[in-house]
Scaffold this motif. Structure first.
Motif, PDB file in Angstrom:
ATOM      1  N   ASN A  44       7.236   0.603  -0.010  1.00 20.31           N
ATOM      2  CA  ASN A  44       8.244  -0.157   0.643  1.00 20.31           C
ATOM      3  C   ASN A  44       8.230   0.336   2.098  1.00 20.31           C
ATOM      4  OD1 ASN A  44       8.898  -2.279  -1.416  1.00 20.31           O
ATOM      5  ND2 ASN A  44      10.008  -0.768  -2.212  1.00 20.31           N
ATOM      6  N   SER A  45       7.445   1.437   2.334  1.00 18.88           N
ATOM      7  CA  SER A  45       7.702   2.190   3.847  1.00 18.88           C
ATOM      8  C   SER A  45       6.920   1.104   4.860  1.00 18.88           C
ATOM      9  CB  SER A  45       7.183   3.582   3.767  1.00 18.88           C
ATOM     10  OG  SER A  45       5.657   3.350   3.505  1.00 18.88           O
ATOM     11  N   LYS A  46       7.439   1.401   6.089  1.00 17.54           N
ATOM     12  CA  LYS A  46       6.772   0.355   7.196  1.00 17.54           C
ATOM     13  C   LYS A  46       5.053   0.803   6.819  1.00 17.54           C
ATOM     14  CE  LYS A  46       6.244   1.993  11.224  1.00 17.54           C
ATOM     15  NZ  LYS A  46       6.677   2.563  12.505  1.00 17.54           N
ATOM     16  N   GLU A  47       4.588   1.577   6.569  1.00 20.53           N
ATOM     17  CA  GLU A  47       3.069   1.955   6.540  1.00 20.53           C
ATOM     18  C   GLU A  47       2.531   1.350   5.241  1.00 20.53           C
ATOM     19  OE1 GLU A  47       4.834   5.268   9.093  1.00 20.53           O
ATOM     20  OE2 GLU A  47       5.245   4.476   7.086  1.00 20.53           O
ATOM     21  N   ASP A  48       3.332   1.502   3.989  1.00 19.76           N
ATOM     22  CA  ASP A  48       2.983   0.729   2.774  1.00 19.76           C
ATOM     23  C   ASP A  48       3.005  -0.745   3.017  1.00 19.76           C
ATOM     24  OD1 ASP A  48       2.627   0.650  -0.136  1.00 19.76           O
ATOM     25  OD2 ASP A  48       4.547  -0.321   0.053  1.00 19.76           O
ATOM     26  N   LYS A  49       4.078  -1.327   3.561  1.00 21.25           N
ATOM     27  CA  LYS A  49       4.016  -2.725   3.950  1.00 21.25           C
ATOM     28  C   LYS A  49       2.820  -3.163   4.750  1.00 21.25           C
ATOM     29  CE  LYS A  49       8.886  -3.241   3.094  1.00 21.25           C
ATOM     30  NZ  LYS A  49      10.231  -3.455   3.872  1.00 21.25           N
ATOM     31  N   ALA A  50       2.386  -2.315   5.727  1.00 18.04           N
ATOM     32  CA  ALA A  50       1.292  -2.675   6.606  1.00 18.04           C
ATOM     33  C   ALA A  50      -0.160  -2.370   5.543  1.00 18.04           C
ATOM     34  CB  ALA A  50       1.252  -1.848   7.709  1.00 18.04           C
ATOM     35  N   GLY A  51      -0.256  -1.928   4.526  1.00 16.49           N
ATOM     36  CA  GLY A  51      -1.334  -1.599   3.834  1.00 16.49           C
ATOM     37  C   GLY A  51      -2.347  -0.449   4.208  1.00 16.49           C
ATOM     38  N   LEU A  52      -1.420   0.448   4.826  1.00 19.08           N
ATOM     39  CA  LEU A  52      -2.262   1.774   5.146  1.00 19.08           C
ATOM     40  C   LEU A  52      -2.623   2.477   4.059  1.00 19.08           C
ATOM     41  CD1 LEU A  52      -3.305   3.796   7.632  1.00 19.08           C
ATOM     42  CD2 LEU A  52      -1.051   4.903   7.454  1.00 19.08           C
ATOM     43  N   GLU A  53      -3.731   3.120   4.237  1.00 21.61           N
ATOM     44  CA  GLU A  53      -4.332   4.038   3.199  1.00 21.61           C
ATOM     45  C   GLU A  53      -5.121   5.264   3.858  1.00 21.61           C
ATOM     46  OE1 GLU A  53      -6.996   2.288   0.076  1.00 21.61           O
ATOM     47  OE2 GLU A  53      -5.249   1.079  -0.594  1.00 21.61           O
ATOM     48  N   VAL A  54      -5.316   6.278   3.296  1.00 22.24           N
ATOM     49  CA  VAL A  54      -6.176   7.519   4.213  1.00 22.24           C
ATOM     50  C   VAL A  54      -6.912   7.895   2.799  1.00 22.24           C
ATOM     51  CG1 VAL A  54      -6.008   9.609   5.226  1.00 22.24           C
ATOM     52  CG2 VAL A  54      -4.056   8.176   5.597  1.00 22.24           C
ATOM     53  N   GLU A  55      -8.165   7.876   3.276  1.00 19.45           N
ATOM     54  CA  GLU A  55      -9.542   8.442   2.524  1.00 19.45           C
ATOM     55  C   GLU A  55     -10.044   9.802   3.065  1.00 19.45           C
ATOM     56  OE1 GLU A  55     -12.133   5.280   2.114  1.00 19.45           O
ATOM     57  OE2 GLU A  55     -10.838   3.977   1.056  1.00 19.45           O
ATOM     58  N   ILE A  56     -10.333  10.479   2.305  1.00 22.45           N
ATOM     59  CA  ILE A  56     -10.794  11.593   2.397  1.00 22.45           C
ATOM     60  C   ILE A  56     -12.347  11.947   1.830  1.00 22.45           C
ATOM     61  CG2 ILE A  56     -10.506  14.457   2.399  1.00 22.45           C
ATOM     62  CD1 ILE A  56      -7.554  13.841   1.773  1.00 22.45           C
ATOM     63  N   SER A  57     -13.238  12.552   2.658  1.00 27.12           N
ATOM     64  CA  SER A  57     -14.509  12.482   1.987  1.00 27.12           C
ATOM     65  C   SER A  57     -15.072  13.969   2.542  1.00 27.12           C
ATOM     66  CB  SER A  57     -15.295  11.400   2.299  1.00 27.12           C
ATOM     67  OG  SER A  57     -16.853  11.441   2.168  1.00 27.12           O
TER      68      SER A  57
END
Length: 320
Positions: A159-172
């Motif tokens: 429910n944070s702004k980033e969550d509502k915007a669908g942000l994900e960070v992937e590490i490779s």
């Protein structure tokens, strides 16, 4: 291609995500309290209604936690009441002015202390064989989710702004074979000795990245390249804090669209050691922010913070 198993450590830092989440709360409360003043039609109101005071108390507990709210709650509530008592009759002649003042007191009295008390987390993968490691400092309110590769995805709080915007960070953290690097960069690497002063020039590095990404989206009408920029990334000899040795190396941040999603990714390419034999595989670190294109502007600051707090760990840049 291989992935590296990782460990998790905690470090102290102030988080922008905690601040943003708190500001959402105080902005919503400002709308309500100033809306009540407008409904009453009295710009000389000097008290908070019982209902709003209960809501204010709940907001303080939500942001600071029960223990901290018990010691700081009265001070913050009094700060709001002082604005109504002292500033409202003189300054807050409009709902807009009222909201601005209420957000200001919430930011200074509630949000800044809340952000300061939440430490960042530090994700660390140690280098193995030819693989570099990577360390990322990210907001302590975020969560790690196993991605099935030994390296997690980072997810913002629900429910944070980033969550509502669908942000994900992937590490490779992977490796590429010599032949693939040569084909992508359009070069031939010497087999008998390391290429001095570096295995790939900056533009060869970028050409390899673009070739690799574009090959995954061949004939995809939903793909479009936006931009690229060169950055300096810190490289540590190990993951000790403070590190034993440190230098900097060039990396690229690339920006593109894929099927309605905006992708901004940091690419670090580990160069062959100047002190050893030429590598047959090359270590790669990629940290990628992904969100729907229409919402990306609202989470770009959070993405930039994660990328800016990424460092590589590699012994390849240091003489024994």
């Amino acid at each position: 291609m291989r992935s590296i198993l990782a460990a998790l450590m905690l470090v102290n830092a102030v988080t922008s995500t905690a601040m943003a989440s708190c500001l959402d709360e105080v902005s919503s409360f400002a709308e309500k309290i100033c809306g009540e003043i407008k409904t009453d039609g009295d710009s000389s109101t000097t008290v908070i209604s019982g209902e709003l005071e209960a809501e204010l108390s709940g907001m303080i507990r939500k942001v600071l936690g029960n223990a901290k709210a018990g010691t700081e709650g009265k001070h913050i509530t009094d700060a709001y009441k002082n604005v109504l008592r002292n500033d409202l009759p003189q300054e807050l002649k409009s709902v807009r002015q009222c909201r601005m003042k209420m957000v200001e007191v919430g930011r200074s009295e509630l949000c800044q202390p809340a952000a300061a008390q939440i430490p960042n987390k530090r994700y660390v993968s140690e280098p193995q064989d030819v693989f570099p490691g990577v360390a990322i400092s990210y907001p302590g309110t975020w969560a790690e989710k196993e991605a099935g590769t030994g390296v997690p995805r980072l997810l913002p709080p629900l429910n944070s702004k980033e969550d509502k915007a669908g942000l994900e960070v992937e590490i490779s953290v992977n490796s590429a074979f010599r032949e693939g690097v040569e084909n992508g960069a359009g070069i031939t690497l010497p087999k008998d000795e390391p290429r001095d002063p570096e295995t790939l020039t900056n533009m060869e590095h970028l050409k390899y990245i673009k070739s690799y990404i574009q090959s995954m989206h061949e004939d995809n009408p939903g793909f479009s390249w936006l931009s690229e920029r060169q950055v300096d990334i810190p490289v540590y000899s190990d993951s000790e804090d403070p590190p034993d040795r440190k230098t900097t190396e060039r990396a690229w941040v690339v920006d593109y669209i894929e099927d309605g999603r905006r992708v901004e990714a940091l690419h670090f390419f580990q160069q062959t050691s100047y002190y050893g034999a030429p590598a047959e595989t090359f270590g790669l670190v990629t940290v990628t922010c992904i969100a729907p294109s229409e919402f990306f502007d609202s989470v770009e600051a959070a993405c930039k913070s994660v990328l800016d707090n990424t460092v590589a760990i590699s012994g390849n840049y240091f003489a024994d």
